[in-house]
Design a protein around this motif. Sequence first.
Motif, PDB file in Angstrom:
ATOM      1  N   UNK A   1      91.725  65.231  35.073  1.00 34.81           N
ATOM      2  CA  UNK A   1      91.061  64.365  34.102  1.00 34.81           C
ATOM      3  C   UNK A   1      90.008  63.530  34.823  1.00 34.81           C
ATOM      4  N   UNK A   2      88.757  63.925  34.681  1.00 35.26           N
ATOM      5  CA  UNK A   2      87.666  63.204  35.336  1.00 35.26           C
ATOM      6  C   UNK A   2      87.459  61.827  34.738  1.00 35.26           C
ATOM      7  N   UNK A   3      87.740  61.676  33.454  1.00 38.12           N
ATOM      8  CA  UNK A   3      87.532  60.390  32.799  1.00 38.12           C
ATOM      9  C   UNK A   3      88.479  59.323  33.314  1.00 38.12           C
ATOM     10  N   UNK A   4      89.639  59.720  33.799  1.00 33.69           N
ATOM     11  CA  UNK A   4      90.602  58.754  34.344  1.00 33.69           C
ATOM     12  C   UNK A   4      90.020  58.022  35.549  1.00 33.69           C
ATOM     13  N   UNK A   5      89.361  58.766  36.429  1.00 36.60           N
ATOM     14  CA  UNK A   5      88.762  58.158  37.616  1.00 36.60           C
ATOM     15  C   UNK A   5      87.553  57.307  37.250  1.00 36.60           C
ATOM     16  N   UNK A   6      86.864  57.660  36.176  1.00 38.76           N
ATOM     17  CA  UNK A   6      85.660  56.943  35.770  1.00 38.76           C
ATOM     18  C   UNK A   6      85.972  55.634  35.063  1.00 38.76           C
ATOM     19  N   UNK A   7      87.240  55.413  34.719  1.00 40.81           N
ATOM     20  CA  UNK A   7      87.617  54.191  34.001  1.00 40.81           C
ATOM     21  C   UNK A   7      87.476  52.960  34.898  1.00 40.81           C
ATOM     22  N   UNK A   8      87.630  53.136  36.199  1.00 38.71           N
ATOM     23  CA  UNK A   8      87.509  52.020  37.123  1.00 38.71           C
ATOM     24  C   UNK A   8      86.036  51.682  37.344  1.00 38.71           C
ATOM     25  N   UNK A   9      85.774  50.386  37.540  1.00 38.60           N
ATOM     26  CA  UNK A   9      84.411  49.957  37.843  1.00 38.60           C
ATOM     27  C   UNK A   9      84.050  50.408  39.257  1.00 38.60           C
ATOM     28  N   UNK A  10      82.776  50.692  39.491  1.00 40.11           N
ATOM     29  CA  UNK A  10      82.364  51.096  40.844  1.00 40.11           C
ATOM     30  C   UNK A  10      82.642  49.977  41.853  1.00 40.11           C
ATOM     31  N   UNK A  11      82.971  50.375  43.067  1.00 40.90           N
ATOM     32  CA  UNK A  11      83.189  49.396  44.138  1.00 40.90           C
ATOM     33  C   UNK A  11      81.896  48.645  44.429  1.00 40.90           C
ATOM     34  N   UNK A  12      82.028  47.499  45.061  1.00 45.10           N
ATOM     35  CA  UNK A  12      80.864  46.665  45.384  1.00 45.10           C
ATOM     36  C   UNK A  12      79.880  47.407  46.295  1.00 45.10           C
ATOM     37  N   UNK A  13      80.372  48.315  47.133  1.00 43.62           N
ATOM     38  CA  UNK A  13      79.491  49.024  48.059  1.00 43.62           C
ATOM     39  C   UNK A  13      78.469  49.872  47.304  1.00 43.62           C
ATOM     40  N   UNK A  14      78.805  50.312  46.097  1.00 43.78           N
ATOM     41  CA  UNK A  14      77.869  51.087  45.285  1.00 43.78           C
ATOM     42  C   UNK A  14      76.648  50.224  44.945  1.00 43.78           C
ATOM     43  N   UNK A  15      76.904  48.992  44.529  1.00 40.70           N
ATOM     44  CA  UNK A  15      75.817  48.086  44.173  1.00 40.70           C
ATOM     45  C   UNK A  15      75.020  47.672  45.410  1.00 40.70           C
ATOM     46  N   UNK A  16      75.715  47.439  46.515  1.00 35.83           N
ATOM     47  CA  UNK A  16      75.034  47.079  47.764  1.00 35.83           C
ATOM     48  C   UNK A  16      74.136  48.222  48.225  1.00 35.83           C
ATOM     49  N   UNK A  17      74.636  49.450  48.098  1.00 31.65           N
ATOM     50  CA  UNK A  17      73.838  50.614  48.474  1.00 31.65           C
ATOM     51  C   UNK A  17      72.591  50.714  47.597  1.00 31.65           C
TER      52      UNK A  17
END
Length: 150
Positions: A63-79
């Motif tokens: 279930x790909x949607x299960x993993x997508x339910x979490x918000x992206x980690x802060x490192x994603x925004x920093x990147x």
Amino acid sequence: MALVVITICAFLYVNTYWFDSVPSSLAQNVLPTTFPRLVLVVIMAITVFLPFEYARKIERGIDLDEERADRPDMIVWITGVALVGFLLAFPWLGALPALILIAVAMPLMWGERRWKILVPYAALFPLAVYLLFSQVLRVNFPRGAFSSLF
């Protein structure tokens, strides 16, 4: 999602028809429209496979949607912020120094501490990218503040 990506790419591809034309006396091997069009076609070709990948994952019980339910980690925004900073610094620094900077900064931000891997990567990858585009594809990069060193 695949249709959204393909629609955006198609819109951008059509916009390349309004790029300024280059006089034949100044034309290089790669015209200003060629590279963006090539990148957009590759993105669209890869995107065509997304629905098939999703279907295969569903068949396997993933279930790909299960993993997508979490918000992206802060490192994603920093990147993301770092990449925007890279784009803004590129004309000022020049191509090779900017590529070296991002090749060092990104792995360090992501936690890479194996210097035996980082140092050769930070030296060879930017040089390979620079030589590919500047020598093979004949793309002119911004000279930047450090142009006297190269």
